[in-house]
Scaffold this motif. Structure first.
Motif, PDB file in Angstrom:
ATOM      1  N   UNK A 140     -29.244  -4.376  -5.693  1.00 12.23           N
ATOM      2  CA  UNK A 140     -29.697  -5.248  -6.958  1.00 12.23           C
ATOM      3  C   UNK A 140     -31.255  -5.151  -7.376  1.00 12.23           C
ATOM      4  N   UNK A 141     -31.875  -4.098  -6.463  1.00 15.48           N
ATOM      5  CA  UNK A 141     -33.221  -3.541  -6.824  1.00 15.48           C
ATOM      6  C   UNK A 141     -32.732  -2.260  -8.144  1.00 15.48           C
ATOM      7  N   UNK A 142     -31.403  -1.548  -7.695  1.00 14.85           N
ATOM      8  CA  UNK A 142     -30.883  -0.208  -8.341  1.00 14.85           C
ATOM      9  C   UNK A 142     -30.756  -1.186 -10.072  1.00 14.85           C
ATOM     10  N   UNK A 143     -29.959  -2.332 -10.163  1.00 17.60           N
ATOM     11  CA  UNK A 143     -29.500  -3.402 -11.099  1.00 17.60           C
ATOM     12  C   UNK A 143     -30.793  -3.505 -11.638  1.00 17.60           C
ATOM     13  N   UNK A 144     -31.308  -3.644 -10.603  1.00 17.26           N
ATOM     14  CA  UNK A 144     -32.961  -4.615 -12.067  1.00 17.26           C
ATOM     15  C   UNK A 144     -33.399  -3.230 -12.463  1.00 17.26           C
ATOM     16  N   UNK A 145     -33.193  -2.183 -12.139  1.00 16.73           N
ATOM     17  CA  UNK A 145     -34.021  -0.321 -12.482  1.00 16.73           C
ATOM     18  C   UNK A 145     -33.257  -0.718 -13.450  1.00 16.73           C
ATOM     19  N   UNK A 146     -31.730  -0.828 -13.928  1.00 20.11           N
ATOM     20  CA  UNK A 146     -30.922  -0.766 -15.060  1.00 20.11           C
ATOM     21  C   UNK A 146     -31.215  -1.563 -15.791  1.00 20.11           C
ATOM     22  N   UNK A 147     -31.904  -2.817 -15.750  1.00 21.43           N
ATOM     23  CA  UNK A 147     -31.795  -3.503 -16.670  1.00 21.43           C
ATOM     24  C   UNK A 147     -30.309  -4.807 -16.681  1.00 21.43           C
TER      25      UNK A 147
END
Length: 430
Positions: free
Chosen positions: A262-269
């Motif tokens: 989920x944090x990786x998805x946040x980083x990808x916006x």
């Protein structure tokens, strides 16, 4: 008046310290009176073994040998009546019980632990019941929910120093403050074909119960302290909860958090919101940028046609005292100081450990910290104090198994009742 002086003054009176008679027995109380201050030659020599996590023993601003040693040295300086020699050991809070049970008699005199370990620590005679001024201060300096978290069978067993729960992070570019009040509103919003609306570790038994509370179910009674009340997660309301969880996990706009995905998805916006706790704030802030990080209490969910408040488990981390200590009075005084206003102020300033002390929570620094403010709000309004009962030992595995089956699709609307019956049978087995 500084907290060190307050503790010194408190010791001039009587302090009640528990002495555990044996496995499973509640502590009995004995009185101990502080040793009067005297000359250097008349100092009482004391040896204390203190355990804490590695992070509290690493160099931080102002404390080259770590926060823990710095606080112990301040405590020693505030008590000229004692000549204390400290021995330090590394033990993460979560590892307290499994480490101490190996040899209770030689374990630390003072140690840190998560509140849910209290029943197990009591059972093996490894934690002292607190009393007197120490308990009065705990009740005066903490909100009722925090005091409840360290109370077991009507007795207090630890000095709390930080709360422990989870809440919601969201991308301010995708949701407004009003939209994040409802999970259904969030899931219904179109954020784009390649964007996931909500992420959660729903197959974890610390998170999954939140939906049952939203649906109006109870665990060990209304207040979570009555083991005889059992668990009603398998009633008609629980079936509606299961159906809601099934629909949620099937929705392509929902994602299961795995290995910080989920944090990786946040980083990808490409993620709108994520349920997690204070430990993820730095990573999420780096991923979204500080101005875009929203922090909020948990939303409601419409389960069985009724909006219900999603409620996380909440607890605390605390400082405990080993009743086998040769100097229990001094050990209790040290535990009280390590959870004091002064110590919590320093813990927050050096390591960002969110305080429980009401005065520290009102400080300017904490009032500017969105995570600290939301965590306090969650503990007091949108959470359930995790039951401090030995019966919780049977809770985690059945709930996790059920939640994983929901994610895997083996729980359906047709078999939900039987699956819930099996889960509850596992929770309530003797």
């Amino acid at each position: 008046m500084k907290a060190t002086k307050l503790w010194a003054a408190a010791l001039a009176g009587t302090m009640v310290v528990g002495s555990l008679a044996g496995c499973g027995d509640k502590s009995t109380s004995s009185d101990a009176t502080a040793t009067p201050a005297g000359t250097d030659a008349g100092k009482k020599k004391v040896a204390l073994k203190v355990w804490g996590p590695q992070e509290d023993q690493a160099a931080v601003t102002g404390y080259k040998e770590g926060w823990l040693k710095g606080m112990c040295e301040k405590f020693n300086a505030a008590h000229p009546e004692w000549d204390i020699t400290f021995t330090y050991g590394v033990c993460a809070e979560g590892d307290a019980y499994k480490t101490i049970k190996n040899d209770v008699a030689t374990a630390a005199d003072v140690y840190m632990f998560p509140n849910d370990q209290i029943p197990d620590l009591v059972k093996i005679g490894a934690i002292a019941q607190l009393g007197g001024q120490t308990v009065e201060d705990i009740k005066a300096n903490n909100d009722e929910a925090i005091t409840t978290s360290v109370t077991y069978q009507d007795a207090v067993y630890g000095v709390p120093f930080t709360s422990n729960t989870w809440f919601m992070y969201y991308d301010k570019t995708k949701y407004s403050e009003d939209e994040v009040k409802s999970l259904d509103t969030m899931m219904a919003k179109d954020l784009g074909n390649d964007v996931v609306n909500v992420g959660m570790t729903i197959d974890n038994s610390w998170y999954a119960p939140s939906f049952f509370y939203a649906g109006g179910c109870t665990l060990f009674g209304e207040n979570g302290n009555d083991a005889s009340a059992g668990c009603d997660f398998n009633n008609d309301k629980g079936v509606e909860v299961a159906k809601y969880m099934i629909d949620l996990t099937k929705n392509k706009k929902f994602m299961l958090n795995k290995d910080s995905s989920c944090i990786a998805k946040f980083k990808q916006k490409k993620l709108g919101a994520y349920f997690s706790g204070s430990w993820d704030y730095t990573a999420i802030k780096d991923a979204l940028g500080e101005k875009n990080v929203g922090v909020a209490v948990l939303p409601t969910a419409k389960i069985g046609g009724t909006d219900g408040q999603i409620k996380s488990f909440a607890g605390s981390k605390a400082i405990g005292v080993n009743p086998n200590s040769k100097d229990t009075q001094v050990a209790v005084a040290l535990a009280a100081y390590l959870g004091s206003q002064e110590a919590q102020e320093t813990h927050y300033a050096t390591r960002g450990i969110i305080p429980t002390n009401k005065t520290v929570l009102q400080s300017e620094a904490v009032q500017k910290d969105p995570v600290a403010l939301v965590q306090q709000q969650v503990v007091n309004t949108t959470s359930v104090i995790q039951p401090v009962l030995s019966e919780m030992g049977n809770f985690w595995t059945p709930v996790e198994s059920f939640a994983k089956e929901v994610v895997q699709g083996t729980v359906t609307a047709d078999n939900a009742k039987s699956k819930l019956d099996s889960m509850v049978a596992g929770i309530t087995k003797k």
